[in-house]
Design an enzyme around this catalytic site. Structure first.
Site, PDB file in Angstrom:
ATOM      1  N   ARG A  77       0.829  -1.222   0.000  1.00 26.01           N
ATOM      2  CA  ARG A  77       0.000   0.000   0.000  1.00 26.01           C
ATOM      3  C   ARG A  77       0.851   1.255   0.000  1.00 26.01           C
ATOM      4  NH1 ARG A  77      -2.455  -1.289   4.849  1.00 26.01           N
ATOM      5  NH2 ARG A  77      -1.340  -3.247   4.661  1.00 26.01           N
TER       6      ARG A  77
ATOM      7  N   GLU B 220       3.157  -5.378  13.651  1.00 24.06           N
ATOM      8  CA  GLU B 220       2.082  -5.525  14.648  1.00 24.06           C
ATOM      9  C   GLU B 220       1.603  -6.972  14.680  1.00 24.06           C
ATOM     10  OE1 GLU B 220      -1.233  -2.937  13.907  1.00 24.06           O
ATOM     11  OE2 GLU B 220      -2.194  -3.420  15.802  1.00 24.06           O
TER      12      GLU B 220
HETATM   13  P1  AMP Z   1       4.356  -1.431  11.967  1.00 27.08           P
HETATM   14  O1  AMP Z   1       5.664  -2.017  11.554  1.00 27.08           O
HETATM   15  O2  AMP Z   1       3.773  -2.108  13.165  1.00 27.08           O
HETATM   16  O3  AMP Z   1       4.413   0.071  12.136  1.00 27.08           O
HETATM   17  O4  AMP Z   1       3.323  -1.755  10.823  1.00 27.08           O
HETATM   18  C1  AMP Z   1       3.297  -0.998   9.728  1.00 27.08           C
HETATM   19  C2  AMP Z   1       2.920  -1.786   8.510  1.00 27.08           C
HETATM   20  O5  AMP Z   1       1.900  -2.751   8.717  1.00 27.08           O
HETATM   21  C3  AMP Z   1       2.420  -0.810   7.518  1.00 27.08           C
HETATM   22  O6  AMP Z   1       2.976  -1.117   6.264  1.00 27.08           O
HETATM   23  C4  AMP Z   1       0.931  -0.990   7.549  1.00 27.08           C
HETATM   24  O7  AMP Z   1       0.451  -0.948   6.236  1.00 27.08           O
HETATM   25  C5  AMP Z   1       0.662  -2.327   8.186  1.00 27.08           C
HETATM   26  N1  AMP Z   1      -0.255  -2.250   9.320  1.00 27.08           N
HETATM   27  C6  AMP Z   1       0.039  -2.463  10.629  1.00 27.08           C
HETATM   28  N2  AMP Z   1      -1.030  -2.351  11.406  1.00 27.08           N
HETATM   29  C7  AMP Z   1      -2.046  -2.016  10.608  1.00 27.08           C
HETATM   30  C8  AMP Z   1      -3.434  -1.751  10.833  1.00 27.08           C
HETATM   31  N3  AMP Z   1      -3.971  -1.790  12.059  1.00 27.08           N
HETATM   32  N4  AMP Z   1      -4.173  -1.435   9.762  1.00 27.08           N
HETATM   33  C9  AMP Z   1      -3.641  -1.394   8.523  1.00 27.08           C
HETATM   34  N5  AMP Z   1      -2.355  -1.647   8.246  1.00 27.08           N
HETATM   35  C10 AMP Z   1      -1.559  -1.962   9.268  1.00 27.08           C
END
Ligand code: AMP
Length: 171
Positions: free
Chosen positions: A59, A96
């Site tokens: 995305r 996450e």
């Molecule tokens: P993080 O490494 O935890 O900051 O996760 C970021 C990546 O995971 C990004 O590329 C987001 O597109 C995706 N992502 C993580 N959590 C979500 C969420 N709750 N909704 C949508 N995309 C998420």
């Protein structure tokens, strides 16, 4: 930017139980909201002499490439392991939900170039931090990190101390 929240759909328990997924497809499908998003992200960095916009699969590509076009600079994709055809450097990171390895072409950024990282959602900050680290390994200078959505309750800024973060909406 509060009106953007209206075009972001919460999908509970996706991709697994307990995660509320921020679905940006309604935003993409709305010409005004998509334009407003790309214009706002680009104008914030327009005087920062950005040489490359770097985004992560998948995305991030949608917004990152549009921002690169507006800023008149190059676009660099960061992809999941095994997808990039040329020589890469890689980094393994926690997100996450789960763990992943990202790769970047090793000639994508030159020493001293100003880099803007763009993604849709800043959640724990693990992905963004890893991308910042590989960009720095290639000699790039991180001018900023830009997101549509920041999940501030996950405290991503604690992981990204020292970096300038710009997000359009926060939860
Ligand atoms: P993080 O490494 O935890 O900051 O996760 C970021 C990546 O995971 C990004 O590329 C987001 O597109 C995706 N992502 C993580 N959590 C979500 C969420 N709750 N909704 C949508 N995309 C998420």
């Amino acid at each position: 930017m509060e009106n953007l929240k209206k075009v972001i759909r919460d999908v509970p328990d996706f991709p697994k139980k307990g995660i509320v997924f921020k679905d940006i497809t309604p935003l993409l499908n709305n010409n005004k909201a998509f334009k407003q998003t790309v214009d706002k992200l680009s104008s914030h960095f327009k005087n920062k002499k950005i040489h490359r916009v770097v985004s992560m699969e998948s995305r991030g590509f949608i917004f990152g490439s549009a921002v690169a076009y507006k800023l008149n600079c190059g676009f660099v994709p960061v992809r999941k392991k095994g997808k990039l055809p040329y020589e890469t450097i890689s980094i393994t990171y926690n997100l996450e939900y789960g763990q992943d390895t990202l790769e970047i072409h090793k000639d994508a950024i030159r020493q001293g170039e100003n880099v803007l990282i763009v993604d849709d959602v800043l959640a724990t900050g693990g992905t963004a931090k890893s991308v910042a680290e590989i960009v720095e390994k290639l000699g790039g200078k991180i001018v900023g990190l830009a997101f549509i959505i920041e999940l501030s309750f996950l405290k991503p800024r604690q992981k990204l101390k020292g970096y300038k973060i710009y997000s359009l909406i926060k939860y």
